[in-house]
Design an enzyme around this catalytic site. Structure first.
Site, PDB file in Angstrom:
ATOM      1  N   GLY A 121      28.959   8.343 -37.288  1.00 52.26           N
ATOM      2  CA  GLY A 121      27.674   9.012 -37.137  1.00 52.26           C
ATOM      3  C   GLY A 121      27.701  10.530 -37.191  1.00 52.26           C
ATOM      4  O   GLY A 121      26.790  11.153 -37.741  1.00 52.26           O
ATOM      5  N   THR A 133      25.358   3.380 -42.214  1.00 47.46           N
ATOM      6  CA  THR A 133      26.285   2.901 -41.192  1.00 47.46           C
ATOM      7  C   THR A 133      27.623   3.607 -41.392  1.00 47.46           C
ATOM      8  O   THR A 133      28.074   3.777 -42.521  1.00 47.46           O
ATOM      9  CB  THR A 133      26.491   1.372 -41.244  1.00 47.46           C
ATOM     10  N   GLY A 134      28.214   4.028 -40.304  1.00 43.18           N
ATOM     11  CA  GLY A 134      29.495   4.723 -40.427  1.00 43.18           C
ATOM     12  C   GLY A 134      29.681   5.706 -39.289  1.00 43.18           C
ATOM     13  O   GLY A 134      29.016   5.612 -38.255  1.00 43.18           O
ATOM     14  N   GLY A 174      24.415   8.804 -31.920  1.00 43.03           N
ATOM     15  CA  GLY A 174      24.904   8.871 -33.301  1.00 43.03           C
ATOM     16  C   GLY A 174      23.795   9.192 -34.289  1.00 43.03           C
ATOM     17  O   GLY A 174      22.755   9.737 -33.924  1.00 43.03           O
ATOM     18  N   ASP A 175      24.031   8.829 -35.533  1.00 43.89           N
ATOM     19  CA  ASP A 175      23.068   9.124 -36.596  1.00 43.89           C
ATOM     20  C   ASP A 175      21.924   8.119 -36.672  1.00 43.89           C
ATOM     21  O   ASP A 175      20.859   8.432 -37.209  1.00 43.89           O
ATOM     22  CB  ASP A 175      23.798   9.106 -37.947  1.00 43.89           C
ATOM     23  N   ARG A 204      26.493  10.316 -25.684  1.00 43.43           N
ATOM     24  CA  ARG A 204      26.614  10.530 -27.143  1.00 43.43           C
ATOM     25  C   ARG A 204      25.536   9.736 -27.919  1.00 43.43           C
ATOM     26  O   ARG A 204      25.321   8.565 -27.676  1.00 43.43           O
ATOM     27  CB  ARG A 204      28.010  10.088 -27.596  1.00 43.43           C
ATOM     28  N   THR A 243      26.746  -1.411 -37.061  1.00 38.64           N
ATOM     29  CA  THR A 243      25.307  -1.126 -37.056  1.00 38.64           C
ATOM     30  C   THR A 243      24.578  -2.012 -38.063  1.00 38.64           C
ATOM     31  O   THR A 243      25.164  -2.416 -39.059  1.00 38.64           O
ATOM     32  CB  THR A 243      25.124   0.355 -37.444  1.00 38.64           C
TER      33      THR A 243
HETATM   34  N1  ASP Z   1      26.579   5.034 -37.286  1.00 36.46           N
HETATM   35  C1  ASP Z   1      26.741   4.462 -35.979  1.00 36.46           C
HETATM   36  C2  ASP Z   1      26.967   5.555 -34.986  1.00 36.46           C
HETATM   37  O1  ASP Z   1      27.661   6.508 -35.291  1.00 36.46           O
HETATM   38  C3  ASP Z   1      27.899   3.504 -35.910  1.00 36.46           C
HETATM   39  C4  ASP Z   1      27.876   2.413 -36.931  1.00 36.46           C
HETATM   40  O2  ASP Z   1      27.394   2.578 -38.027  1.00 36.46           O
HETATM   41  O3  ASP Z   1      28.372   1.326 -36.607  1.00 36.46           O
HETATM   42  O4  ASP Z   1      26.492   5.453 -33.887  1.00 36.46           O
END
Ligand code: ASP
Length: 347
Positions: free
Chosen positions: A268, A265-266, A244-245, A242, A214
């Site tokens: 989610g 980022t992480g 994410g965050d 789905r 992200t």
């Molecule tokens: N946070 C993002 C998600 O869960 C993924 C990412 O950070 O790469 O969709």
């Protein structure tokens, strides 16, 4: 005798008048100097966190990532130098990364289980807590631009799917075929993820070999505004619509001029459950924590305890920057209030 008294009184009045003039000139000069001093500006960006180690990345890839991060930082910083509102700097920096296949956003977006791409993005402006987001969109070339349009030109905060796409079209934003997001590298990642899911008879969420890609940006502009934005393709092999965050205000993105601006980022699901971005800013307001303390507590305390992996970039109203992460690496960079540029990938 009376004449002398009158003369003395006149001199006295004159002296008071003169000293008043001197003081007011001094104040005016000070104010002018303050106004002439450029107000502090700063920017931080990320291009995702995860199992990113020196061994995982070739020297060539390392160089490419650093060059793209530098470009995005410089473009965003220039907008801030021009005195424009911070949202334009966030958009400019993120669009550079959306247009690069290196990152999991825009052109480099990962594949869904069904072999398509569903993109999420959000932006928040700290002055009035204005915010905009799009989720699960397939035909918008620049999801962060669409999120900005939602913030500035709709009565809503989050639009999703076909509705968000129709809105973006009405706003005159570029519409694209979903296949333009196809890339061999992400296709390979999808095959690998599907294989892992099959082999281990496991859920995607337990699939650990993860490189989150992200992108995000946070800025302090000349007017003292804090702005944050995030854009993503989500997680490889995601299913069932789905989300994410990244498009969720308070999780993937948050900004308030009174505390801080954060982009995450992480993994989610954890960032949603722990309201990561908003929690960092809340700790500054309610517990008087510094930005560095608050960001570290959430990323390396709360998230680690919950086994949620990832990181954040964060900035406060003084232009302090924090970029903690609990993974092996995070593509990241900043230009601080002194104009010093820093780019990093590994721990
Ligand atoms: N946070 C993002 C998600 O869960 C993924 C990412 O950070 O790469 O969709």
């Amino acid at each position: 005798m009376n004449r002398i008294k009158t003369q003395c009184a006149q001199y006295y009045r004159l002296a008071i008048l003169m000293s008043g003039l001197v003081i007011s000139c001094g104040v005016q000069a000070f104010e002018e100097e303050q106004n002439a001093q450029p107000r502090p500006i700063a920017i931080a960006i990320h291009g995702g966190a995860g199992t990113i180690t020196k061994a995982n990345l070739s020297a060539q890839q390392d160089l490419e990532y650093r060059a793209k991060l530098t470009e995005a930082l410089r473009v965003g910083y220039e907008v801030l130098q021009q005195g424009k509102d911070g949202q334009h700097a966030v958009i400019a920096a993120i669009q550079i990364m959306e247009n690069s296949e290196l990152f999991n956003a825009g052109k480099g977006a990962v594949y869904t289980f069904a072999g398509q791409h569903e993109l999420d993005a959000s932006i928040m402006h700290g002055a009035q807590r204005q915010a905009g987001a799009v989720a699960g969109v397939k035909t918008i070339a620049s999801p962060i631009k669409a999120a900005q349009a939602v913030m500035n030109h709709s009565a809503h905060v989050m639009l999703s799917g076909a509705g968000a796409e129709a809105f973006a079209k009405e706003q005159g934003l570029a519409e694209v075929d979903n296949r333009i997001f196809n890339t061999p590298r992400r296709f390979k990642a999808l095959q690998k993820a599907k294989q892992a899911i099959e082999d281990r008879q496991t859920q995607l969420l337990e699939f650990q070999d993860y490189k989150f890609g992200t992108v995000g940006a946070v800025v302090l502009d000349q007017q003292g505004n804090l702005v944050a934005g995030t854009s993503t393709g989500g997680m490889t092999a995601k299913r069932y619509g789905r989300i994410g965050d990244s498009p969720i205000i308070g999780s993937g993105t948050f900004a308030d001029n009174n505390s801080c601006a954060v982009s995450s980022t992480g993994h989610g699901e954890f960032f949603i459950r722990y309201q990561v971005a908003a929690d960092i800013c809340a700790r500054m307001v309610y517990q008087n924590k510094t930005l560095a303390q608050a960001a570290d507590e959430v990323v390396n305390g709360v998230l680690v305890e919950a086994q949620g992996s990832g990181g954040v970039i964060a900035i406060d109203s003084q232009g302090n920057i924090a970029m903690p992460f609990n993974t092996e690496g995070m593509y990241r960079g900043s230009i601080d209030i002194h104009g010093k540029i820093t780019i990093n990938i590994y721990q």
